[in-house]
Write a protein that holds these residues in place. Sequence first.
Motif, PDB file in Angstrom:
ATOM      1  N   GLU A 236       0.837  -1.204   0.000  1.00 40.72           N
ATOM      2  CA  GLU A 236       0.000   0.000   0.000  1.00 40.72           C
ATOM      3  C   GLU A 236       0.870   1.252   0.000  1.00 40.72           C
ATOM      4  N   GLY A 237       1.945   1.222   0.785  1.00 42.46           N
ATOM      5  CA  GLY A 237       2.853   2.363   0.804  1.00 42.46           C
ATOM      6  C   GLY A 237       3.544   2.560  -0.529  1.00 42.46           C
ATOM      7  N   TRP A 238       3.971   1.438  -1.141  1.00 40.81           N
ATOM      8  CA  TRP A 238       4.630   1.524  -2.448  1.00 40.81           C
ATOM      9  C   TRP A 238       3.669   2.025  -3.525  1.00 40.81           C
ATOM     10  N   PHE A 239       2.427   1.573  -3.477  1.00 40.31           N
ATOM     11  CA  PHE A 239       1.461   1.880  -4.536  1.00 40.31           C
ATOM     12  C   PHE A 239       1.257   3.383  -4.696  1.00 40.31           C
ATOM     13  N   HIS A 240       1.354   4.119  -3.598  1.00 44.24           N
ATOM     14  CA  HIS A 240       1.140   5.570  -3.648  1.00 44.24           C
ATOM     15  C   HIS A 240       2.458   6.342  -3.619  1.00 44.24           C
ATOM     16  N   SER A 241       3.564   5.637  -3.841  1.00 46.65           N
ATOM     17  CA  SER A 241       4.873   6.275  -3.721  1.00 46.65           C
ATOM     18  C   SER A 241       5.391   6.767  -5.071  1.00 46.65           C
ATOM     19  N   VAL A 242       6.457   7.568  -5.011  1.00 47.48           N
ATOM     20  CA  VAL A 242       7.096   8.043  -6.240  1.00 47.48           C
ATOM     21  C   VAL A 242       7.800   6.900  -6.962  1.00 47.48           C
ATOM     22  N   HIS A 243       8.134   5.840  -6.256  1.00 49.25           N
ATOM     23  CA  HIS A 243       8.711   4.670  -6.920  1.00 49.25           C
ATOM     24  C   HIS A 243       7.722   4.095  -7.929  1.00 49.25           C
ATOM     25  N   HIS A 244       6.485   3.958  -7.493  1.00 53.67           N
ATOM     26  CA  HIS A 244       5.466   3.412  -8.394  1.00 53.67           C
ATOM     27  C   HIS A 244       5.235   4.339  -9.582  1.00 53.67           C
ATOM     28  N   PHE A 245       5.304   5.642  -9.340  1.00 50.21           N
ATOM     29  CA  PHE A 245       5.018   6.613 -10.400  1.00 50.21           C
ATOM     30  C   PHE A 245       6.300   7.229 -10.959  1.00 50.21           C
ATOM     31  N   SER A 246       7.305   6.385 -11.131  1.00 50.37           N
ATOM     32  CA  SER A 246       8.579   6.881 -11.658  1.00 50.37           C
ATOM     33  C   SER A 246       8.629   6.848 -13.174  1.00 50.37           C
ATOM     34  N   SER A 247       7.711   6.108 -13.788  1.00 52.41           N
ATOM     35  CA  SER A 247       7.811   5.845 -15.220  1.00 52.41           C
ATOM     36  C   SER A 247       6.775   6.646 -16.007  1.00 52.41           C
TER      37      SER A 247
END
Length: 332
Positions: A236-247
């Motif tokens: 859940e933390g990853w899903f809303h993180s900048v890591h998930h939205f890096s691409s």
Amino acid sequence: MKPEETSPRTKKYVRAVGPRLRVLLFSVFVLFALLGANSAYLSSITFLEWFKGETYQNYFYQFMFLGHLVLGLLIFLPVIFFGIFHIKNAWNRPNKRAASVGYGLFAISLVLLFSGLALMRVEGFEIKNPELRAVMYWAHVITPFLAVWLYILHRLAGPKIKWKAGVSWAAAVGVVVVGMVALHTQDPRKWNVVGPKEGVKYFEPSLARTASGKFIPADTLMMDKYCQECHPDVYEGWFHSVHHFSSFNNEPYFFSISETRKKMLERDGNVKASRWCAGCHDPVPFFSGAFDDPDFDIRKHPTAHAGITCTVCHAITHVNSTKGNADYTIEE
């Protein structure tokens, strides 16, 4: 009148291994044979890991280890009951040598059984002291050999041993174990893997690279849902993180790279220069080989929205330097 002469009662002969006890002995033999084959496999993998310094345990190994625990528990009571009743029937036999060796065999068998029980990790019952566990472990490793040796001595003082059956079993187990160890040394990930035509240069100008110099399947790098099963809070933390939205699921980045790829295609006839960004921002299409395709749909392709996934971070095996963009090595 003389009293009638009476002859002393002759004690009824009791066989050391009667019909019922023979059934129990047969079950012990079967379980011991299965445990022996299972142990030969497990110990071979342990030795291989020690010798090569690599990990060869897989799902099959885990199932075999579970089988070892189950077989060990199944043989526990049959060995104890057979030993008790066999000693009860044969303790006063004239063959003292066979009896003495039999006592030793039973004692060693108990050490083998209880050391295995002590090594089990059960909630509420677990030996955590490393020195004590080491003693139990080596006792469990050594006692099977002592048990076989004492059994041979015990039988040499009694009925003839059927060597042919034992040798045939050992040969069959040896062939299977050698075959299994050979399979363990193989890495299916290296079979028929499509690699970049340019080899290591495929990744330039990004400094990121795969350990093999070949592509990693996109599905392997996109296992976030699998991780979610055990770590929902982290997911859940990853899903809303900048890591998930890096691409390309990040609009400012999408605009920047789409323009870069367009200009590079006009200038160079390819989009290779945009790899500089992909090593950090687009690891899934980059390492799976889709990124270099000029027709790669950066809006709709599944890998375009993967971002920096769980697997990408956890599959990085080495940070090569801090001198450039994404100078790391990733492995499948």
